[in-house]
Design a protein around this motif. Structure first.
Motif, mmCIF file in Angstrom:
data_model
loop_
_atom_site.group_PDB
_atom_site.id
_atom_site.type_symbol
_atom_site.label_atom_id
_atom_site.label_comp_id
_atom_site.label_asym_id
_atom_site.label_seq_id
_atom_site.Cartn_x
_atom_site.Cartn_y
_atom_site.Cartn_z
ATOM 1 N N SER A 59 46.250 38.085 38.662
ATOM 2 C CA SER A 59 46.529 37.970 40.097
ATOM 3 C C SER A 59 48.005 37.702 40.356
ATOM 4 N N ASP A 72 47.317 46.293 42.207
ATOM 5 C CA ASP A 72 46.237 45.962 41.286
ATOM 6 C C ASP A 72 46.103 47.050 40.227
ATOM 7 N N HIS A 108 35.541 37.204 41.989
ATOM 8 C CA HIS A 108 34.994 37.681 40.718
ATOM 9 C C HIS A 108 34.123 36.631 40.042
ATOM 10 N N GLN A 135 39.573 38.498 32.466
ATOM 11 C CA GLN A 135 40.143 39.744 32.967
ATOM 12 C C GLN A 135 39.537 40.877 32.136
ATOM 13 N N ASP A 192 41.065 38.825 43.869
ATOM 14 C CA ASP A 192 40.047 38.634 42.833
ATOM 15 C C ASP A 192 39.351 37.285 42.913
ATOM 16 N N HIS A 205 32.421 41.752 44.802
ATOM 17 C CA HIS A 205 33.427 40.709 44.612
ATOM 18 C C HIS A 205 34.433 40.638 45.758
ATOM 19 N N ARG A 253 42.022 36.225 34.876
ATOM 20 C CA ARG A 253 42.082 36.622 36.286
ATOM 21 C C ARG A 253 43.271 35.975 36.988
#
Length: 401
Positions: A68, A203, A100, A51, A97, A123, A64
């Motif tokens: 999320s 987000d 990514h 992240q 995400d 992404h 990540r």
């Protein structure tokens, strides 16, 4: 919980899936989408993707995956308060995400540059490619065969991709998005549903909140620094007035949860005001309003820009980080170059894809799929194994922003 608004996405009126399926007897289409996303391989890999901090640096930093989950929680809260479909908002948030790369935005920047000759990399478009093609678990189709509304939200939760005159809004449309849209029109010229807009703002709320937490824990800045900033300064002052002498960690948590509350309450208030003024009659009316309906107030947006600039300078581009950004960029470049030049080095399960590649662009896309899907640790391990380097030596550096 508010009753469903007339402009909420209605699962019974979904535009359906690319491949027809029997409707579930106990889950709505959007609940089914959410569950498929959670059970996907790409979702599990988020556990070991950056992240902000390299995922193995410490147990408390966000990855990540935890990011999320936090985004999905905020999205459900916002959607519920506005009478929207919480299941759709949650599904889009959980998937946002999936595309990514390893090493956060640093990895994405590197792969975007490498993919310029092969149709580009983004992404969001990669997340769409994952859920429509790369997840290969079902007998009847590639991908997860998600509903149109969830795919639309993944593709354009940040706004339209195409301008009213038909030209791309920002540069070239990523090939992954253009290819899928050619067979399943996601209305790239309109805004997304209110639920997708909720996922997008969730987000922003989540990363603005947790980047402050993680930056403090890393020691890159202090509470005293944050007392000089808008939003965070008043939050710490309020905690000090209510709880004088509170210990450091409780003081930090109390202040930052107030920052979180300020953002959430601002979004809800602005959305109620804008929805009251617009009076959208259904979900499509939101798409064709020509403007974002879910957003921060102008005042809060300006204040958040001050905070983001502070984080950029003190956290994302701290002097000790610059060298590490260069190193992980090299990892991505080396791996991509190796597999482009010698695709036989790809794992056996990718051989059929390579054999079907029609041209260099198709091969580049396959290599990007493989490299983008790597976790941080796997990318470092493969770089060491295949190229004989020692890139696993670092700890306590950040590589994203």
């Amino acid at each position: 919980m508010t009753d469903k608004a007339p402009f909420a996405a209605d699962p019974t009126q979904s535009r359906g899936r690319l491949h027809r399926e029997t409707i579930s007897t106990f889950r709505s289409p959007f609940q089914r989408d959410r569950d498929r996303i959670i059970h996907s391989s790409a979702f599990r890999r988020l556990k070991h993707k950056t992240q902000v901090f390299i995922e193995h640096e410490g147990d408390y930093y966000r990855t990540r995956l935890t990011h999320s989950i936090e985004v999905a929680q905020v999205a459900r809260t916002l959607a519920g308060s506005l009478g929207l479909n919480t299941d759709l908002a949650e599904a889009i948030a959980l998937a946002h995400d999936l595309g990514h790369t390893p090493f956060g935005h640093t990895g994405e920047d590197a792969l975007s540059e490498l993919m310029e000759p092969y149709g580009g990399f983004d992404h969001n478009a990669q997340a769409l490619r994952i859920v429509t093609a790369l997840e290969r678990h079902y007998a009847d189709f590639d991908g997860l065969n998600l509903s149109w509304e969830t795919l639309e939200g993944i593709a354009k939760h940040n706004g339209p991709i195409i301008l009213p005159d038909g030209t791309p809004k920002k540069g070239q449309i990523p090939a992954a998005l253009a290819e899928y849209n050619a067979q399943h029109d996601l209305w790239l010229h309109t805004h997304a549903s209110a639920e997708a807009q909720v996922a997008a703002i969730a987000d922003d709320v989540a990363y603005n909140h947790h980047d402050l937490h993680d930056g403090l824990r890393s020691g890159l800045f202090t509470e005293e620094d944050l007392m000089e900033l808008p939003i965070t300064g008043p939050a710490f002052a309020e905690v000090d007035a209510l709880y004088p002498g509170l210990d450091k960690m409780r003081r930090r948590h109390e202040a930052l949860r107030r920052v979180f509350g300020v953002m959430v309450e601002d979004v809800i208030a602005v959305a109620h005001h804008r929805l009251e003024a617009a009076q959208p009659k259904d979900a499509d009316a939101i798409r064709f309003l020509g403007t974002t309906i879910i957003r921060f107030s102008d005042k809060l947006f300006r204040e958040l820009k001050v905070i983001r600039q502070f984080l950029f300078t003190r956290m994302y581009r701290a002097p000790r980080v610059v060298a590490m950004r260069a190193e992980v960029t090299e990892v991505v470049r080396d791996l991509f170059t190796l597999f482009i030049q010698d695709p036989a080095r790809l794992p056996d399960e990718w051989r059929d894809d390579v054999a079907r590649a029609r041209d260099e662009a198709a091969l580049g896309r396959i290599v990007a799929d493989y490299v983008a899907g790597m976790t941080d640790r796997f990318a470092l391990q493969e770089h060491s194994r295949l190229l004989g380097s020692d890139m696993v030596r670092f700890t306590r550096y950040i590589v994203s922003g």
